[in-house]
Design a protein around this motif. Structure first.
Motif, PDB file in Angstrom:
ATOM      1  N   PRO A 166       0.831  -1.199   0.000  1.00  0.00           N
ATOM      2  CA  PRO A 166       0.000   0.000   0.000  1.00  0.00           C
ATOM      3  C   PRO A 166       0.875   1.263   0.000  1.00  0.00           C
ATOM      4  N   TRP A 167       0.399   2.289  -0.647  1.00  0.00           N
ATOM      5  CA  TRP A 167       1.086   3.586  -0.807  1.00  0.00           C
ATOM      6  C   TRP A 167       2.303   3.527  -1.725  1.00  0.00           C
ATOM      7  N   ASP A 168       2.433   2.444  -2.470  1.00  0.00           N
ATOM      8  CA  ASP A 168       3.481   2.391  -3.493  1.00  0.00           C
ATOM      9  C   ASP A 168       3.082   3.315  -4.653  1.00  0.00           C
ATOM     10  N   LYS A 169       4.007   3.546  -5.581  1.00  0.00           N
ATOM     11  CA  LYS A 169       3.673   4.258  -6.827  1.00  0.00           C
ATOM     12  C   LYS A 169       3.373   3.180  -7.860  1.00  0.00           C
ATOM     13  N   PHE A 170       2.279   3.337  -8.594  1.00  0.00           N
ATOM     14  CA  PHE A 170       1.877   2.255  -9.497  1.00  0.00           C
ATOM     15  C   PHE A 170       2.045   2.578 -10.974  1.00  0.00           C
ATOM     16  N   ASP A 171       2.030   3.852 -11.321  1.00  0.00           N
ATOM     17  CA  ASP A 171       2.175   4.212 -12.730  1.00  0.00           C
ATOM     18  C   ASP A 171       3.562   3.756 -13.219  1.00  0.00           C
ATOM     19  N   PRO A 172       3.617   2.950 -14.307  1.00  0.00           N
ATOM     20  CA  PRO A 172       4.902   2.389 -14.736  1.00  0.00           C
ATOM     21  C   PRO A 172       5.996   3.407 -15.062  1.00  0.00           C
ATOM     22  N   THR A 173       5.637   4.675 -15.278  1.00  0.00           N
ATOM     23  CA  THR A 173       6.711   5.641 -15.535  1.00  0.00           C
ATOM     24  C   THR A 173       7.507   5.943 -14.257  1.00  0.00           C
ATOM     25  N   HIS A 174       6.933   5.644 -13.090  1.00  0.00           N
ATOM     26  CA  HIS A 174       7.637   5.899 -11.824  1.00  0.00           C
ATOM     27  C   HIS A 174       7.854   4.643 -10.983  1.00  0.00           C
ATOM     28  N   SER A 175       7.145   3.565 -11.329  1.00  0.00           N
ATOM     29  CA  SER A 175       7.058   2.462 -10.361  1.00  0.00           C
ATOM     30  C   SER A 175       8.179   1.437 -10.481  1.00  0.00           C
ATOM     31  N   HIS A 176       8.295   0.638  -9.430  1.00  0.00           N
ATOM     32  CA  HIS A 176       9.165  -0.530  -9.448  1.00  0.00           C
ATOM     33  C   HIS A 176       8.387  -1.693 -10.079  1.00  0.00           C
ATOM     34  N   LEU A 177       9.131  -2.738 -10.376  1.00  0.00           N
ATOM     35  CA  LEU A 177       8.588  -3.895 -11.090  1.00  0.00           C
ATOM     36  C   LEU A 177       7.229  -4.415 -10.583  1.00  0.00           C
ATOM     37  N   LEU A 178       7.110  -4.686  -9.290  1.00  0.00           N
ATOM     38  CA  LEU A 178       5.901  -5.353  -8.816  1.00  0.00           C
ATOM     39  C   LEU A 178       4.668  -4.456  -8.910  1.00  0.00           C
ATOM     40  N   ALA A 179       4.860  -3.180  -8.546  1.00  0.00           N
ATOM     41  CA  ALA A 179       3.736  -2.245  -8.647  1.00  0.00           C
ATOM     42  C   ALA A 179       3.375  -2.017 -10.112  1.00  0.00           C
ATOM     43  N   ALA A 180       4.380  -1.978 -10.983  1.00  0.00           N
ATOM     44  CA  ALA A 180       4.113  -1.807 -12.424  1.00  0.00           C
ATOM     45  C   ALA A 180       3.333  -3.008 -12.950  1.00  0.00           C
ATOM     46  N   ALA A 181       3.698  -4.197 -12.483  1.00  0.00           N
ATOM     47  CA  ALA A 181       2.984  -5.407 -12.921  1.00  0.00           C
ATOM     48  C   ALA A 181       1.519  -5.341 -12.486  1.00  0.00           C
ATOM     49  N   LEU A 182       1.278  -4.894 -11.257  1.00  0.00           N
ATOM     50  CA  LEU A 182      -0.106  -4.772 -10.757  1.00  0.00           C
ATOM     51  C   LEU A 182      -0.902  -3.782 -11.611  1.00  0.00           C
ATOM     52  N   VAL A 196       0.032  -8.724 -21.948  1.00  0.00           N
ATOM     53  CA  VAL A 196       0.741  -7.700 -21.170  1.00  0.00           C
ATOM     54  C   VAL A 196       2.228  -7.812 -21.518  1.00  0.00           C
ATOM     55  N   THR A 197       2.866  -6.653 -21.717  1.00  0.00           N
ATOM     56  CA  THR A 197       4.287  -6.669 -22.092  1.00  0.00           C
ATOM     57  C   THR A 197       5.187  -6.610 -20.864  1.00  0.00           C
ATOM     58  N   ARG A 247       3.382 -13.646 -13.010  1.00  0.00           N
ATOM     59  CA  ARG A 247       2.399 -14.740 -12.884  1.00  0.00           C
ATOM     60  C   ARG A 247       1.688 -14.659 -11.534  1.00  0.00           C
ATOM     61  N   ALA A 248       2.432 -14.317 -10.488  1.00  0.00           N
ATOM     62  CA  ALA A 248       1.813 -14.212  -9.147  1.00  0.00           C
ATOM     63  C   ALA A 248       0.776 -13.084  -9.129  1.00  0.00           C
ATOM     64  N   ARG A 256      -6.533 -13.595 -17.166  1.00  0.00           N
ATOM     65  CA  ARG A 256      -6.363 -14.849 -17.923  1.00  0.00           C
ATOM     66  C   ARG A 256      -5.564 -14.667 -19.218  1.00  0.00           C
ATOM     67  N   GLY A 257      -5.103 -13.433 -19.497  1.00  0.00           N
ATOM     68  CA  GLY A 257      -4.368 -13.190 -20.742  1.00  0.00           C
ATOM     69  C   GLY A 257      -2.940 -13.723 -20.655  1.00  0.00           C
ATOM     70  N   GLY A 258      -2.152 -13.424 -21.689  1.00  0.00           N
ATOM     71  CA  GLY A 258      -0.769 -13.919 -21.732  1.00  0.00           C
ATOM     72  C   GLY A 258       0.238 -12.782 -21.590  1.00  0.00           C
ATOM     73  N   PHE A 259       1.512 -13.147 -21.735  1.00  0.00           N
ATOM     74  CA  PHE A 259       2.589 -12.160 -21.612  1.00  0.00           C
ATOM     75  C   PHE A 259       3.464 -12.183 -22.861  1.00  0.00           C
TER      76      PHE A 259
END
Ligand SMILES: NC(=O)c1ccc[n+]([C@@H]2O[C@H](COP(=O)([O-])OP(=O)(O)OC[C@H]3O[C@@H](n4cnc5c(N)ncnc54)[C@H](OP(=O)(O)O)[C@@H]3O)[C@@H](O)[C@H]2O)c1
Length: 310
Positions: A166-182, A196-197, A247-248, A256-259
């Protein structure tokens, strides 16, 4: 004990502020508008007026690989100025205890894993976050020099692995890997996109700790402050590949999509797993599993209706 927390509005700060263990302390948590940490006179004046006994320096300019690559000079300058100002003001105003939060980016890019504290400054840094890492190393060294010059100033650095929660940054231009994946997987599900790329081939390994666990560690560290070594990693002790994180996240979001893999993108270090021997000797271990941490983060995001997609 009166404790000053810098960066209380950030991810680390907010998780710490909500930890029940913090109730035992008299907490000072000025916002940026109350004390701009880039302004030395403001920082020193605040320390002299409020006289904290201990500072947790959790403020910083923080971002993922994209932001670090694009704004190297700002990551170096802001983090160096904040670190220098907070540590110097602490010393000038006679505050004897300070816990500086470093980062596993401080390690040399070719260092053997798991990364042991003594590897810092033993090799070339990872170029994608060099500015940030230099500033973090300089602040950690400043803490060490001050303690070496006068042992009554106990200024210590903890080096967390990557974090999410919680309170992470999620927008991929600023985020770390896990938040970007979410962010990317949630958006893809909402918009019915079936791919998803992922940057790179997804085989790089990363260690991510749930920010609630790191808050728990900080509470433990406050009570154990005198027993902390001058520099100590804080990690989970295990890592996963980028593909495993995606995947997690897909599992939690029920996507259900792919990568697909964009092999033209920078991925940073091949592995970044910190050694946890010192942490284990201190007697603390992280308790939140990956699926549980992702689920809690996703629930929080949904409860805030995406307003934290910052
Ligand atoms: N996130 C990670 O994965 C990670 C991993 C390892 C280490 N760390 C370290 O942990 C610490 C906290 O990271 P985080 O993820 O919580 O970062 P964050 O969410 O970006 O929060 C940064 C905090 O610093 C404050 N800040 C920035 N510039 C400031 C200024 N000029 N004056 C006053 N406050 C200022 C921000 O205040 P505003 O709300 O006003 O912007 C915010 O409270 C940092 O030192 C970071 O290097 C983080």
């Amino acid at each position: 004990m009166r404790v000053l927390i810098t960066g209380a509005s950030g991810m680390v700060g907010q998780n710490l502020m909500r930890h029940p263990g913090l109730k035992r302390y008299d907490v000072l948590c000025p916002s940026r508008s109350q004390v701009n940490l880039l302004d030395y006179p403001q920082v020193e004046a605040y320390c002299r007026e409020h006289k904290p006994e201990l500072i947790i320096h959790a403020a910083g300019k923080v971002g993922g690989i994209q932001a670090n690559m694009q704004f190297q000079s700002a990551f170096l300058l802001d983090n160096m100025d904040m670190g220098r100002n907070v540590v110097r003001a602490a010393r000038q105003s006679g505050i004897r205890k300070l816990l500086n939060i470093g980062s596993s980016c401080m390690y040399p890019r070719h260092a053997a894993n798991p990364l042991r504290e003594e590897f810092i400054l033993q090799g070339e840094l990872e170029p994608t976050n060099e500015g940030y890492a230099l500033a973090k190393i300089a602040t950690a060294r400043l803490c060490r020099y001050i303690h070496a010059e006068d042992a009554s100033f106990c200024y210590k650095t903890v080096i967390p692995c990557n974090m999410y929660g919680p309170w992470d940054k999620f927008d991929p231009t600023h985020s770390h890997l896990l938040a970007a994946a979410l962010y990317k997987i949630h958006r893809a599900k909402q918009e019915g996109v079936d791919e998803v790329t992922i940057w790179g081939d997804g085989t790089a390994r990363r260690e991510f700790m749930y920010a609630g666990d790191f808050a728990d560690f900080l509470i433990y560290a406050l009570a154990q402050f005198d027993n902390l070594p001058d520099m100590m990693n804080v990690g989970c002790g295990f890592d996963y590949t980028v593909n495993e994180y995606y995947r997690a996240v897909a599992e939690v979001v029920d996507y259900r999509g792919g990568f697909v893999h964009d092999l033209s993108k920078e991925v940073g270090m091949k592995q970044k797993l910190v050694d946890t021997s010192r942490l284990r000797s201190l007697g603390w271990t992280a308790s939140t599993g990956l699926a549980e941490g992702i689920a809690q983060t996703y629930q929080w995001l949904m409860a805030t209706k995406g307003e934290h997609f910052r």
